[in-house]
Design a protein around this motif. Structure first.
Motif, PDB file in Angstrom:
ATOM      1  N   ARG A  24      12.215  19.726 -27.277  1.00 45.89           N
ATOM      2  CA  ARG A  24      13.169  19.429 -28.346  1.00 45.89           C
ATOM      3  C   ARG A  24      14.415  18.749 -27.787  1.00 45.89           C
ATOM      4  O   ARG A  24      14.992  17.863 -28.427  1.00 45.89           O
ATOM      5  N   ILE A  25      14.835  19.145 -26.579  1.00 46.24           N
ATOM      6  CA  ILE A  25      16.023  18.559 -25.977  1.00 46.24           C
ATOM      7  C   ILE A  25      15.767  17.120 -25.523  1.00 46.24           C
ATOM      8  O   ILE A  25      16.607  16.227 -25.711  1.00 46.24           O
ATOM      9  N   ALA A  26      14.598  16.861 -24.947  1.00 45.92           N
ATOM     10  CA  ALA A  26      14.339  15.581 -24.282  1.00 45.92           C
ATOM     11  C   ALA A  26      13.725  14.514 -25.176  1.00 45.92           C
ATOM     12  O   ALA A  26      13.939  13.322 -24.938  1.00 45.92           O
ATOM     13  N   VAL A  27      12.977  14.901 -26.192  1.00 49.42           N
ATOM     14  CA  VAL A  27      12.214  13.895 -26.947  1.00 49.42           C
ATOM     15  C   VAL A  27      13.087  12.904 -27.712  1.00 49.42           C
ATOM     16  O   VAL A  27      12.687  11.732 -27.857  1.00 49.42           O
ATOM     17  N   THR A  87      10.121  16.406 -35.044  1.00 54.00           N
ATOM     18  CA  THR A  87      10.459  16.909 -36.371  1.00 54.00           C
ATOM     19  C   THR A  87      10.460  18.429 -36.480  1.00 54.00           C
ATOM     20  O   THR A  87      11.223  18.992 -37.265  1.00 54.00           O
ATOM     21  N   LEU A  88       9.624  19.105 -35.706  1.00 44.33           N
ATOM     22  CA  LEU A  88       9.534  20.555 -35.811  1.00 44.33           C
ATOM     23  C   LEU A  88      10.477  21.225 -34.818  1.00 44.33           C
ATOM     24  O   LEU A  88      10.767  20.673 -33.755  1.00 44.33           O
ATOM     25  N   ASN A  89      10.945  22.421 -35.160  1.00 48.78           N
ATOM     26  CA  ASN A  89      11.800  23.143 -34.228  1.00 48.78           C
ATOM     27  C   ASN A  89      10.952  23.881 -33.190  1.00 48.78           C
ATOM     28  O   ASN A  89       9.730  23.989 -33.321  1.00 48.78           O
ATOM     29  N   ALA A  90      11.609  24.375 -32.156  1.00 49.98           N
ATOM     30  CA  ALA A  90      10.904  25.047 -31.066  1.00 49.98           C
ATOM     31  C   ALA A  90      10.183  26.294 -31.547  1.00 49.98           C
ATOM     32  O   ALA A  90       9.081  26.606 -31.088  1.00 49.98           O
ATOM     33  N   SER A  91      10.795  27.020 -32.478  1.00 48.60           N
ATOM     34  CA  SER A  91      10.194  28.254 -32.992  1.00 48.60           C
ATOM     35  C   SER A  91       8.861  27.973 -33.673  1.00 48.60           C
ATOM     36  O   SER A  91       7.858  28.661 -33.420  1.00 48.60           O
ATOM     37  N   MET A  92       8.842  26.976 -34.531  1.00 51.85           N
ATOM     38  CA  MET A  92       7.618  26.639 -35.257  1.00 51.85           C
ATOM     39  C   MET A  92       6.499  26.241 -34.302  1.00 51.85           C
ATOM     40  O   MET A  92       5.356  26.695 -34.422  1.00 51.85           O
ATOM     41  N   MET A  93       6.815  25.408 -33.307  1.00 53.43           N
ATOM     42  CA  MET A  93       5.794  24.965 -32.362  1.00 53.43           C
ATOM     43  C   MET A  93       5.255  26.128 -31.536  1.00 53.43           C
ATOM     44  O   MET A  93       4.054  26.228 -31.284  1.00 53.43           O
ATOM     45  N   ALA A  94       6.153  27.026 -31.115  1.00 52.32           N
ATOM     46  CA  ALA A  94       5.730  28.164 -30.304  1.00 52.32           C
ATOM     47  C   ALA A  94       4.800  29.087 -31.076  1.00 52.32           C
ATOM     48  O   ALA A  94       3.826  29.608 -30.532  1.00 52.32           O
ATOM     49  N   VAL A 251      10.736  31.506 -29.972  1.00 53.11           N
ATOM     50  CA  VAL A 251      11.699  31.748 -31.063  1.00 53.11           C
ATOM     51  C   VAL A 251      13.060  32.133 -30.482  1.00 53.11           C
ATOM     52  O   VAL A 251      14.110  31.662 -30.944  1.00 53.11           O
ATOM     53  N   LEU A 252      13.055  32.989 -29.455  1.00 48.58           N
ATOM     54  CA  LEU A 252      14.306  33.443 -28.845  1.00 48.58           C
ATOM     55  C   LEU A 252      15.090  32.288 -28.240  1.00 48.58           C
ATOM     56  O   LEU A 252      16.299  32.140 -28.497  1.00 48.58           O
ATOM     57  N   TRP A 253      14.429  31.446 -27.440  1.00 43.67           N
ATOM     58  CA  TRP A 253      15.126  30.328 -26.805  1.00 43.67           C
ATOM     59  C   TRP A 253      15.635  29.336 -27.853  1.00 43.67           C
ATOM     60  O   TRP A 253      16.738  28.791 -27.708  1.00 43.67           O
ATOM     61  N   GLY A 259      20.323  27.006 -31.785  1.00 38.81           N
ATOM     62  CA  GLY A 259      20.853  27.518 -33.045  1.00 38.81           C
ATOM     63  C   GLY A 259      19.848  27.498 -34.182  1.00 38.81           C
ATOM     64  O   GLY A 259      20.242  27.398 -35.352  1.00 38.81           O
ATOM     65  N   GLU A 260      18.557  27.611 -33.866  1.00 42.11           N
ATOM     66  CA  GLU A 260      17.533  27.574 -34.912  1.00 42.11           C
ATOM     67  C   GLU A 260      17.566  28.852 -35.750  1.00 42.11           C
ATOM     68  O   GLU A 260      17.736  29.956 -35.222  1.00 42.11           O
ATOM     69  N   HIS A 261      17.389  28.683 -37.041  1.00 44.12           N
ATOM     70  CA  HIS A 261      17.410  29.823 -37.966  1.00 44.12           C
ATOM     71  C   HIS A 261      16.066  30.543 -37.929  1.00 44.12           C
ATOM     72  O   HIS A 261      15.006  29.911 -37.956  1.00 44.12           O
ATOM     73  N   ILE A 262      16.118  31.851 -37.848  1.00 44.12           N
ATOM     74  CA  ILE A 262      14.906  32.665 -37.866  1.00 44.12           C
ATOM     75  C   ILE A 262      14.845  33.388 -39.203  1.00 44.12           C
ATOM     76  O   ILE A 262      15.562  34.366 -39.437  1.00 44.12           O
TER      77      ILE A 262
END
Length: 291
Positions: A24-27, A87-94, A251-253, A259-262
């Motif tokens: 998410r940071i690099a793409v 487009t997707l956040n890290a939580s969703m992909m994980a 999800v934690l990272w 700042g992703e919403h859970i």
């Protein structure tokens, strides 16, 4: 499982969970092709250096297996996650990553032409229900390109499922480190034409280079070494429990650093998917007891 191996298992899950954060940071700066090419290329060099240190010669006779697994287990799924990360956040992909064992069970059932057991079948249904809950009630689904990102993630885990079946049937005789090293170079060969014919989106800032290093060295090279050590010491079944821990760290990272919403649906969908995965893989608490 002793304390040292339990710590290694948790560390492995934390490292693999961080891969979605780094993507998410690099793409945005590099784009998916340059990002994944850099990740795989640097990881291949790192594993080659480790092979020299460990005096593990490269077994060229297994080049067919290296190319096949390099494509199915590395190049295609990594690229798919790279495109999804736009487009997707890290939580969703994980969380979606946890569907890989479900695909693996489906692929093996099709290959051996045998219906899965009731427990496995129930796990498949529960796992798919979890995906529906996760996606049906998440606001990110309304984001432009999110649907394609979700399809990309599920395509990546499908590739993992196919690669898992191929490994069991065609490559189980190859030493795990040889598979890791050889398939990484195989993946590099597939990505080389894409890499030379593309260019980064923008000039990467220092944080992006750190993310690339984290992806290549930590999340790929070091993680592979941890994984295969755990397989050797506690067995493949116990090591498979890392599948249940990766989404928790992903999800934690994402929440801590991006700042992703859970939301409640995220937690419920994740738990349902993990329950289905547990049934499919035959996970039992007894497999993590001391041996």
């Amino acid at each position: 499982m002793n304390l040292a191996n339990a710590c290694r298992l948790i560390l492995l899950a934390a490292i693999w969970g961080a891969s979605f954060l780094f993507m998410r940071i690099a793409v945005p700066s590099l784009g998916p092709i340059w990002l994944i090419s850099a990740r795989i290329g640097l990881a291949a060099v790192f594993l080659a250096l480790v092979a020299q240190i460990l005096k593990q010669p490269f077994a060229f006779k297994h080049w067919r297996e290296y190319l096949t697994l390099g494509l199915l287990n590395t190049a295609l799924p990594f690229l798919a996650y790279g495109f999804a990360a736009r487009t997707l956040n890290a939580s969703m992909m994980a969380i979606l990553n946890a569907t890989a064992p479900i695909w693996g069970a489906v692929i093996m059932a099709l290959i051996v032409r045998k219906m899965p057991s009731f427990k496995v079948g129930l796990g498949l249904l529960i796992g798919m229900s979890g995906v529906a809950v996760l996606l049906g009630f998440d606001h990110i689904i309304d984001k432009p390109g999110a649907t394609l990102g979700i399809v990309a993630c599920l395509s990546a885990t499908l590739c993992y499922g196919i690669a898992s079946a191929y490994t069991k049937l065609k490559a189980s005789h190859i030493a795990p480190f040889q598979v890791a090293n050889g398939s990484m170079w195989g993946a590099s060969l597939f990505l080389l034409p894409l890499f030379v014919s593309s260019q980064p989106v923008s000039t990467p800032p220092p944080t992006v280079w750190l993310a690339i290093a984290g992806l290549a060295i930590l999340c790929t090279g070091v993680a592979y070494l941890l994984y295969f050590r755990l397989v050797r010491e506690i067995g493949a079944a116990s090591t498979l429990t890392v599948t249940f821990l990766i989404p928790l760290f992903g999800v934690l990272w994402g929440a801590l650093f991006l700042g992703e919403h859970i939301g409640g649906n995220t937690l419920i969908g994740a738990m349902i998917i993990l329950l289905g995965t547990a049934l499919v893989t035959g996970f039992k608490l007894s497999i993590i007891k001391s041996r």
